[in-house]
Design a protein around this motif. Structure first.
Motif, PDB file in Angstrom:
ATOM      1  N   GLY A   1       1.081  -1.471   0.449  1.00  0.00           N
ATOM      2  CA  GLY A   1      -0.315   0.195  -0.224  1.00  0.00           C
ATOM      3  C   GLY A   1       0.675   1.045   0.113  1.00  0.00           C
ATOM      4  N   THR A   2       1.947   1.019   0.588  1.00  0.00           N
ATOM      5  CA  THR A   2       2.725   2.210   0.251  1.00  0.00           C
ATOM      6  C   THR A   2       3.737   2.796  -1.168  1.00  0.00           C
ATOM      7  N   SER A   3       4.139   3.506  -1.395  1.00  0.00           N
ATOM      8  CA  SER A   3       4.597   3.758  -2.733  1.00  0.00           C
ATOM      9  C   SER A   3       5.353   4.684  -2.709  1.00  0.00           C
ATOM     10  N   THR A   4       6.651   4.079  -3.631  1.00  0.00           N
ATOM     11  CA  THR A   4       7.864   5.268  -3.375  1.00  0.00           C
ATOM     12  C   THR A   4       7.977   5.725  -4.787  1.00  0.00           C
ATOM     13  N   THR A   5       8.660   6.901  -5.416  1.00  0.00           N
ATOM     14  CA  THR A   5       8.771   7.460  -6.687  1.00  0.00           C
ATOM     15  C   THR A   5      10.492   7.038  -7.162  1.00  0.00           C
ATOM     16  N   TYR A   6      10.314   7.862  -8.305  1.00  0.00           N
ATOM     17  CA  TYR A   6      12.406   7.600  -8.458  1.00  0.00           C
ATOM     18  C   TYR A   6      13.320   8.357  -7.891  1.00  0.00           C
ATOM     19  N   ALA A   7      12.316   9.468  -7.719  1.00  0.00           N
ATOM     20  CA  ALA A   7      13.435  10.258  -6.846  1.00  0.00           C
ATOM     21  C   ALA A   7      13.818   9.973  -5.232  1.00  0.00           C
ATOM     22  N   GLU A   8      12.891   9.054  -4.722  1.00  0.00           N
ATOM     23  CA  GLU A   8      13.083   8.521  -3.380  1.00  0.00           C
ATOM     24  C   GLU A   8      13.745   7.273  -3.523  1.00  0.00           C
ATOM     25  N   VAL A   9      13.338   6.834  -4.454  1.00  0.00           N
ATOM     26  CA  VAL A   9      14.160   5.274  -4.169  1.00  0.00           C
ATOM     27  C   VAL A   9      15.928   5.816  -4.770  1.00  0.00           C
ATOM     28  N   GLN A  10      16.254   6.949  -5.629  1.00  0.00           N
ATOM     29  CA  GLN A  10      17.326   7.494  -5.748  1.00  0.00           C
ATOM     30  C   GLN A  10      18.617   7.628  -4.496  1.00  0.00           C
ATOM     31  N   ARG A  11      17.415   8.751  -3.716  1.00  0.00           N
ATOM     32  CA  ARG A  11      18.105   8.804  -2.224  1.00  0.00           C
ATOM     33  C   ARG A  11      17.509   8.052  -1.633  1.00  0.00           C
ATOM     34  N   GLU A  12      16.878   6.630  -1.490  1.00  0.00           N
ATOM     35  CA  GLU A  12      18.152   5.375  -1.067  1.00  0.00           C
ATOM     36  C   GLU A  12      19.310   4.642  -1.036  1.00  0.00           C
ATOM     37  N   LEU A  13      19.156   4.396  -2.776  1.00  0.00           N
ATOM     38  CA  LEU A  13      20.175   4.271  -3.055  1.00  0.00           C
ATOM     39  C   LEU A  13      21.888   5.442  -2.659  1.00  0.00           C
ATOM     40  N   PHE A  14      21.427   6.309  -2.263  1.00  0.00           N
ATOM     41  CA  PHE A  14      22.399   7.934  -2.218  1.00  0.00           C
ATOM     42  C   PHE A  14      22.989   6.990  -0.484  1.00  0.00           C
ATOM     43  N   ARG A  15      21.716   6.616   0.105  1.00  0.00           N
ATOM     44  CA  ARG A  15      21.617   7.008   1.640  1.00  0.00           C
ATOM     45  C   ARG A  15      22.269   4.882   1.775  1.00  0.00           C
ATOM     46  N   VAL A  16      22.875   3.700   0.971  1.00  0.00           N
ATOM     47  CA  VAL A  16      23.097   2.837   0.619  1.00  0.00           C
ATOM     48  C   VAL A  16      25.132   2.759   0.636  1.00  0.00           C
ATOM     49  N   GLN A  17      24.632   3.812  -0.991  1.00  0.00           N
ATOM     50  CA  GLN A  17      26.350   4.584  -0.754  1.00  0.00           C
ATOM     51  C   GLN A  17      27.304   4.960   0.634  1.00  0.00           C
ATOM     52  N   HIS A  18      26.486   5.690   1.068  1.00  0.00           N
ATOM     53  CA  HIS A  18      27.481   6.124   2.775  1.00  0.00           C
ATOM     54  C   HIS A  18      27.335   5.397   3.762  1.00  0.00           C
ATOM     55  N   ALA A  19      26.322   4.154   3.483  1.00  0.00           N
ATOM     56  CA  ALA A  19      26.940   3.208   4.376  1.00  0.00           C
ATOM     57  C   ALA A  19      27.841   2.308   4.245  1.00  0.00           C
ATOM     58  N   LEU A  20      27.966   2.066   2.878  1.00  0.00           N
ATOM     59  CA  LEU A  20      28.868   1.458   2.536  1.00  0.00           C
ATOM     60  C   LEU A  20      30.288   2.238   2.878  1.00  0.00           C
ATOM     61  N   ALA A  21      30.431   2.973   2.426  1.00  0.00           N
ATOM     62  CA  ALA A  21      31.722   4.256   2.413  1.00  0.00           C
ATOM     63  C   ALA A  21      32.474   3.937   3.939  1.00  0.00           C
ATOM     64  N   ASP A  22      30.848   4.446   5.678  1.00  0.00           N
ATOM     65  CA  ASP A  22      31.307   3.822   6.324  1.00  0.00           C
ATOM     66  C   ASP A  22      32.079   3.310   6.918  1.00  0.00           C
ATOM     67  N   LEU A  23      31.290   1.639   6.255  1.00  0.00           N
ATOM     68  CA  LEU A  23      32.098   0.799   6.844  1.00  0.00           C
ATOM     69  C   LEU A  23      33.159   0.415   6.051  1.00  0.00           C
ATOM     70  N   GLY A  24      33.444   0.908   5.194  1.00  0.00           N
ATOM     71  CA  GLY A  24      34.960   1.012   4.619  1.00  0.00           C
ATOM     72  C   GLY A  24      34.608  -0.393   3.311  1.00  0.00           C
ATOM     73  N   VAL A  25      33.717  -0.539   2.661  1.00  0.00           N
ATOM     74  CA  VAL A  25      33.576  -1.336   1.922  1.00  0.00           C
ATOM     75  C   VAL A  25      33.547  -0.960   0.148  1.00  0.00           C
ATOM     76  N   GLY A  26      34.651  -1.403  -0.194  1.00  0.00           N
ATOM     77  CA  GLY A  26      34.991  -0.651  -1.690  1.00  0.00           C
ATOM     78  C   GLY A  26      34.801  -1.014  -2.881  1.00  0.00           C
ATOM     79  N   ALA A  27      34.662  -0.930  -4.050  1.00  0.00           N
ATOM     80  CA  ALA A  27      34.227  -0.998  -5.771  1.00  0.00           C
ATOM     81  C   ALA A  27      35.063  -2.613  -5.349  1.00  0.00           C
TER      82      ALA A  27
END
Length: 516
Positions: free
Chosen positions: A32-58
């Motif tokens: 029942g909850t809708s998520t837009t592409y702009a909101e999904v993109q911000r979730e991707l940013f959130r994951v990327q910052h988490a990975l960087a904080d944890l030292g997970v790289g390419a």
């Protein structure tokens, strides 16, 4: 790789829509909850910052044991956007099974839905490379981090990847032994979108995609992520185990235009008497995973009033490469080659099989082929050769280029010195109204000769009689093909991707009563 085009799969699937002014389109609907592409993109940013904080790289791996909700595309695509390799795993596996696969992958980070929090300690013990376990909205004291603790959604950079850069691994379900890590690149998802999704399904931004198959394996990943995100459509995600009743309600509520299922699930929907008006919004049903019996295809098409497209795909090719089409369906066959793919049949010596309707081993090549198996050199050399993928399936090709599945290489039965296709016998048995599902295997009798044995799951409220089913087969197939034993069971053992674990049925034969 030299000459490869600059391309990041996550940026192509998400950023493109935001940059082109389509960020307010609904990307995901879940409970029942809708998520837009702009909101999904911000979730991707959130994951990327988490990975960087944890030292997970390419190039590092992050294992995902996630339900089908917003967390899955966020982590899968967020990792890709940073050049990290996501490794989604089956939520149906036990903690020891997950631990063995995660150890094989070398993943340093594991992300779990809260429902699987109890697996954290076992996984960490089995997989020494794991440094961090993140659990969605929950913390196991002393061992894990909560996903809710990561809040930075500011813009993050896109990794400098190409179409040939490592993008994600999918562990093949397999029927024996430890599953193999199938390594895909950043060009793989776009390839399936440009071929099957565009050429066969004609997907558009107005499509709403609903899949019984989960995101953790190839078929579901295409159905519920690659295809909708490729065109700016909407993925309808279901985080719960699929049942016929729940999907009847979900289809009525969310009104998908494309419904992706397995042959067994279509049979189950027929068995429970799903109302025809449930499928008013559905313009096509797609099946894969097992061969769709002609009778089930015909009855489901009659129920929905829309095309039912069976096809074949593999984890190694990522999605369907032979399929029936919206304009042409031949019940009992996998259809025709999807544009962009080549296929050929070869005999046991590797020679081409060119005569129509002659069995051979299926080999396929196309733009979505994986680059091999992780740390499985011998298996890679066997399955991937000169650009071709050896699928392990036995097929025939008709004079008008319809491809028909006969069975897996090791599932074919030689009864009385003549090859028998399990799929052919199964298709005949499933036409009986008292049969919901059937699996046919070969087994040795007391004389050491191979014979045909059928395991039958009854339809709701039915009690199939073995003698009646034997008469049913007698009217439909040659004597050497008919089952010598018919065993009624409550359910068939299956892999996480819905494939029948036939070796378990063969192992069970000594302990099961049967009819001759």
């Amino acid at each position: 790789m030299a000459g490869a085009d600059t391309h990041n799969s996550a940026a192509w699937l998400v950023d493109r829509h935001v940059e082109d002014g389509r960020g307010d389109r609904v990307a995901v609907r879940c409970e029942g909850t809708s998520t837009t592409y702009a909101e999904v993109q911000r979730e991707l940013f959130r994951v990327q910052h988490a990975l960087a904080d944890l030292g997970v790289g390419a190039g590092d791996r992050v294992a995902l044991v996630l339900n089908d909700d917003l967390t899955f595309p966020s982590w899968f695509l967020g990792a890709q956007r940073s050049g990290v390799v996501p490794v989604p795993l089956s939520t149906m596996l036990t903690a020891p099974e997950l631990g063995a696969i995660i150890a094989d992958s070398g993943a340093s980070t594991v992300v779990l839905s809260a429902a699987y929090a109890d697996s954290a300690a076992t996984i960490s013990e089995a997989a020494p490379a794991v440094r961090t376990v993140i659990i969605d909205d929950q913390v196991v004291p002393g061992t894990t981090l909560s996903w809710g603790a990561f809040t930075d959604t500011s813009e993050a950079p896109v990794a400098a990847t190409t179409t040939e850069s490592p993008a994600f691994w999918l562990y093949s379900s397999g029927t024996t032994g430890l599953p193999k890590g199938v390594m895909h690149v950043h060009g793989s998802q776009q390839a399936t979108a440009a071929t099957y999704a565009a050429e066969v399904l004609g997907v558009s931004p107005d499509d709403r995609f609903l899949s019984v198959a989960k995101l953790f394996f190839a078929y579901g990943l295409g159905n519920s992520l690659t295809f909708p995100f490729a065109v700016g459509g909407t993925a309808l995600l279901n985080p719960h185990p699929p049942t016929p009743a729940s999907f009847v309600a979900l289809i009525a509520a969310e009104r998908p235009t494309l419904f992706f299922a397995s042959p067994g699930f279509c049979a189950a929907l027929l068995d429970v008497g799903a109302p025809a008006d449930t499928f008013e919004s559905v313009r096509a049903t797609i099946t894969a995973g097992e061969s769709l019996p002609a009778d089930v295809q015909t009855r489901f098409a009659e129920l929905t009033g829309r095309p039912v497209l069976d096809g074949i795909g593999t984890t190694e090719l990522l999605h369907i490469f032979i399929s029936n089409t919206l304009d042409s369906q031949t019940p009992g066959t996998s259809g025709m080659l999807v544009p962009g793919y080549d296929a050929e049949l070869r005999d046991e010596a590797g020679a081409l099989v060119t005569e129509p309707d002659t069995p051979g081993f299926l080999h396929v090549r196309g733009p979505s082929a994986a680059r091999g198996y992780w740390q499985r050199e011998d298996a890679t050399a066997t399955a991937f050769r000169d650009g071709w993928v050896r699928t392990g399936d036995v097929y025939t090709r008709s004079a008008d280029d319809r491809w028909t599945f006969l069975g897996r290489n090791n599932d074919m039965i030689k009864a009385g010195g003549i090859w028998v296709s399990p799929a052919e016998v199964e298709s005949a048995l499933i036409e009986h109204p008292n049969v919901l599902e059937v699996a046919v295997v070969g087994a040795r009798n007391d004389d050491g000769l191979e014979e045909v044995v059928a395991f039958v799951v009854p339809a709701s409220g039915a009690q199939p009689d073995a003698a009646e089913l034997e008469r049913h087969c007698r009217d439909r197939m040659a004597a050497f093909k008919r089952p010598r034993r018919i065993i009624v069971v409550d359910e068939l053992p299956k892999t996480a991707t819905g494939k029948i674990r036939r070796f378990e049925l063969r192992d069970r034969l000594d302990d099961e009563p049967g009819s001759t």
